[in-house]
Design a protein around this motif. Structure first.
Motif, PDB file in Angstrom:
ATOM      1  N   PRO A  24       0.821  -1.229   0.000  1.00 51.44           N
ATOM      2  CA  PRO A  24       0.000   0.000   0.000  1.00 51.44           C
ATOM      3  C   PRO A  24       0.847   1.268   0.000  1.00 51.44           C
ATOM      4  O   PRO A  24       0.441   2.285  -0.594  1.00 51.44           O
ATOM      5  CB  PRO A  24      -0.823  -0.109   1.290  1.00 51.44           C
TER       6      PRO A  24
ATOM      7  N   ALA B 185       2.042   1.897  -3.518  1.00 53.97           N
ATOM      8  CA  ALA B 185       0.883   2.325  -4.323  1.00 53.97           C
ATOM      9  C   ALA B 185       0.578   3.798  -4.028  1.00 53.97           C
ATOM     10  O   ALA B 185       0.335   4.581  -4.947  1.00 53.97           O
ATOM     11  CB  ALA B 185      -0.321   1.446  -4.008  1.00 53.97           C
ATOM     12  N   ASP B 186       0.642   4.162  -2.758  1.00 55.71           N
ATOM     13  CA  ASP B 186       0.417   5.566  -2.356  1.00 55.71           C
ATOM     14  C   ASP B 186       1.431   6.495  -3.002  1.00 55.71           C
ATOM     15  O   ASP B 186       1.138   7.652  -3.293  1.00 55.71           O
ATOM     16  CB  ASP B 186       0.599   5.704  -0.837  1.00 55.71           C
TER      17      ASP B 186
ATOM     18  N   GLY C  65       2.580   6.208  -5.866  1.00 56.91           N
ATOM     19  CA  GLY C  65       2.339   6.337  -7.308  1.00 56.91           C
ATOM     20  C   GLY C  65       2.889   5.197  -8.140  1.00 56.91           C
ATOM     21  O   GLY C  65       2.916   5.285  -9.376  1.00 56.91           O
TER      22      GLY C  65
ATOM     23  N   TYR D 132       2.881   1.316  -9.785  1.00 60.35           N
ATOM     24  CA  TYR D 132       1.934   0.263 -10.165  1.00 60.35           C
ATOM     25  C   TYR D 132       2.450  -1.011  -9.511  1.00 60.35           C
ATOM     26  O   TYR D 132       3.456  -1.570  -9.940  1.00 60.35           O
ATOM     27  CB  TYR D 132       1.881   0.101 -11.686  1.00 60.35           C
TER      28      TYR D 132
ATOM     29  N   ALA E 174      -5.920  -0.892  -0.969  1.00 62.95           N
ATOM     30  CA  ALA E 174      -5.113  -0.697  -2.187  1.00 62.95           C
ATOM     31  C   ALA E 174      -5.509  -1.699  -3.268  1.00 62.95           C
ATOM     32  O   ALA E 174      -5.552  -1.374  -4.459  1.00 62.95           O
ATOM     33  CB  ALA E 174      -3.627  -0.828  -1.852  1.00 62.95           C
TER      34      ALA E 174
ATOM     35  N   SER F  69      -9.138  -0.871  -4.603  1.00 58.80           N
ATOM     36  CA  SER F  69      -9.198   0.310  -5.480  1.00 58.80           C
ATOM     37  C   SER F  69      -8.446   0.083  -6.793  1.00 58.80           C
ATOM     38  O   SER F  69      -8.431   0.954  -7.653  1.00 58.80           O
ATOM     39  CB  SER F  69      -8.583   1.501  -4.751  1.00 58.80           C
TER      40      SER F  69
ATOM     41  N   GLN G  11      -5.272  -0.069  -7.106  1.00 63.55           N
ATOM     42  CA  GLN G  11      -3.917   0.513  -7.066  1.00 63.55           C
ATOM     43  C   GLN G  11      -2.855  -0.585  -6.979  1.00 63.55           C
ATOM     44  O   GLN G  11      -1.710  -0.378  -7.354  1.00 63.55           O
ATOM     45  CB  GLN G  11      -3.756   1.373  -5.810  1.00 63.55           C
ATOM     46  N   ALA G  12      -3.242  -1.713  -6.410  1.00 62.00           N
ATOM     47  CA  ALA G  12      -2.289  -2.820  -6.264  1.00 62.00           C
ATOM     48  C   ALA G  12      -2.977  -4.124  -6.641  1.00 62.00           C
ATOM     49  O   ALA G  12      -4.204  -4.233  -6.539  1.00 62.00           O
ATOM     50  CB  ALA G  12      -1.799  -2.884  -4.824  1.00 62.00           C
TER      51      ALA G  12
END
Ligand SMILES: Cc1cc2nc3c(=O)[nH]c(=O)nc-3n(C[C@H](O)[C@H](O)[C@H](O)COP(=O)(O)OP(=O)(O)OC[C@H]3O[C@@H](n4cnc5c(N)ncnc54)[C@H](O)[C@@H]3O)c2cc1C
Length: 487
Positions: free
Chosen positions: A200, A203-204, A206, A208, A311, A314, A316-317
């Motif tokens: 996470p 991912a936070d 930025g 991938y 994460a 959403s 993001q991960a």
């Protein structure tokens, strides 16, 4: 320097503590408080104190147990976060060491490499590396607060074809300050505490992110803030609130552990339901968050406020459960045939266990590797005089046990002083049956099986994972039990 009538050129201390991490700082506090007449110092290999909390610098590094139990009982954790990030923990350690006069006893850049006990002079001769220089000193009692893993060499999982990968390979133990991840494809290999923290956070930042795991881990979401503790802090003085919050969390953690051991199906179901709620998908839980083993066969991973699940939910991960066939210049080919593109690969594949800080221990010239030893109360060893190691729990916060160990050592030192004993050696009964030290089947434990000491088949030769029983034992038991003393 003079000690009991003997003269030697070497500096002599009553107690030598090795390591200035959480355990060494706690040991310093207890020595000051409980055994004030003893001379002592802390030798630390690195150039700063803090141990784990100074070494690990990867994004998002944090505790995975609550700080009310990971903090010291004598210096209650007052920050609002119950699960805290690494820099906050490091500040807390530095402040505690300064406040209690421990910092000035720490000698940085002193790596202990050998310790030889002489029965004739009843003391340890300790060899220390300071850069290129080797020097020696002697001590009456050696207290190893050196943690449990190798600082220089993490576990090397021998990933196939890694050499052909053109991107960057990073190990969390040696995170580069200048690693940019924004907009890059990052594959985190692993499913343990470090991987679930990193995913996470990257991912936070930025990236991938893909978490590539061979097998899933059990993961529990805990609130970053502990509202009940906040209330206790409002109504009680700081110290009392700290104690109340610590016991609340000790009992909570023990409850989850006992439930997992006795009714694993119930814990499995609770953890799966919690994960499904956070992820919004039972399929994801079935595919990637349902291990084959029971909770607490291996360490339970904790994620604050479900950040990992968030994460993944959403997008993001991503989590991939598969095994690596080989690395390619642009990524990884998996045994399923799937390929993962990567600019950066993070090998969150674990630590290498090291007991006793890699110090070569000899007793009257005879080597005593940790793997050949049996623990006494989980802190001394059969037939090794005047030596203790400070280790914490695997199923609860480290400090709970580390602090009991330091208090036990001080009780033993005080008993020796009162009776003018210079030597205390645990002696095991003949025919005692050895058992594995730790109740976990995790890779890092099984890999180290040959290097870990054993425990015995009954008290005081057990390594318990139970704070309440240990507390009674370490603070009140008879220090002469199974111990032989000599002048
Ligand atoms: C990323 C991470 C997160 C963790 N989170 C938690 C958590 O939330 N809760 C928990 O209970 N535990 C956690 N742990 C375990 C953690 O290591 C302990 O909580 C605790 O920090 C251990 O403190 P320590 O002082 O015993 O060991 P360390 O922190 O490892 O410190 C040992 C010190 O001894 C020094 N040393 C070692 N050998 C020598 C030598 N031969 N000579 C001189 N100096 C030496 C080292 O340089 C180091 O400074 C975590 C571990 C890691 C790696």
């Amino acid at each position: 320097m003079r000690d009991n009538g003997e003269v030697s050129d070497l500096e002599h201390l009553d107690v030598l503590v090795v390591g200035a991490g959480l355990s060494g700082i706690g040991a310093g506090y207890r020595l000051r408080e409980m055994s004030p007449s003893r001379t002592w110092a802390i030798l630390e290999a690195r150039d700063s104190l803090g141990g784990t909390w100074d070494l690990f610098r990867y994004p998002g590094v944090r505790s995975d147990s609550d700080m009310m139990t990971l903090g010291f009982p004598f210096e209650p954790w007052t920050d609002r976060d119950a699960i805290a990030d690494g820099p906050k923990i490091l500040d807390y350690l530095r402040e505690t060491a300064d406040k209690h006069g421990i910092t000035e006893r720490i000698r940085l850049g002193h790596k202990v490499v050998e310790a030889d006990w002489s029965s004739e002079s009843a003391r340890w001769t300790v060899t220390v590396e300071r850069g290129e220089v080797r020097e020696q000193l002697t001590c009456g009692f050696l207290y190893l607060c050196s943690g449990y893993y190798d600082y220089e060499r993490p576990h090397d999982p021998q990933l196939p074809g890694l050499g052909s990968f053109d991107g960057e390979v990073v190990h969390p133990q040696f995170w580069p300050d200048d690693l940019a991840v924004a907009g890059r494809k990052v594959v985190v290999i692993g499913s343990g505490a470090t991987a679930v923290t990193l995913v996470p956070s990257l991912a936070d930042a930025g990236a991938y992110v893909t978490m590539l795991q061979r097998t899933p881990s059990w993961i529990a979401s805990l609130p970053r803030r502990d509202r009940a503790r906040d209330v206790l802090q409002k109504v009680l003085p700081t110290r009392a609130a700290g104690t109340a919050a610590r016991y609340k969390n000790v009992l909570g953690t023990m409850g989850v552990y006992e439930l997992s051991r006795r009714r694993p199906a119930v814990t499995r179901s609770l953890l799966s339901k919690g994960a499904a709620k956070s992820l919004g998908s039972t399929d994801l839980v079935a595919d990637h968050f349902t291990p084959t083993y029971d909770p607490w066969d291996q360490r339970l991973c904790v994620v604050p406020d479900g950040d990992l699940f968030e994460a993944v939910r959403s997008g993001q991960a991503h989590v991939v459960t598969d095994t690596i066939e080989t690395f390619l210049p642009h990524g990884i080919r998996l045994h399923s045939g799937r390929e993962l593109d990567a600019d950066v690969v993070v090998t969150a594949t674990g630590l290498r266990i090291q007991i006793a800080g890699g110090v070569a221990i000899t007793v009257d010239g005879q080597a005593r590797p940790p793997g050949d030893l049996t623990v006494y109360r989980g802190l001394m060893f059969a037939d090794v005089p005047n030596l203790a190691v400070c280790v914490g729990y695997v199923n609860a916060s480290w400090t709970l046990r580390a602090d009991l160990a330091s208090r036990y050592v001080c009780r033993l030192l005080n008993h020796m002083q009162q009776h003018a004993w210079r030597v205390a050696t645990p002696r095991a009964p003949a025919g005692m049956v050895g058992r594995p030290l730790l109740p976990l089947s995790s890779g890092y434990v099984t890999r180290a099986a040959d290097d870990l000491p054993q425990q015995g088949d009954g008290a005081p030769w057990l390594m318990r994972q139970n704070y309440l029983l240990d507390r009674r034992d370490m603070l009140r038991s008879d220090v002469t039990d199974a111990m032989s003393f000599a002048r």
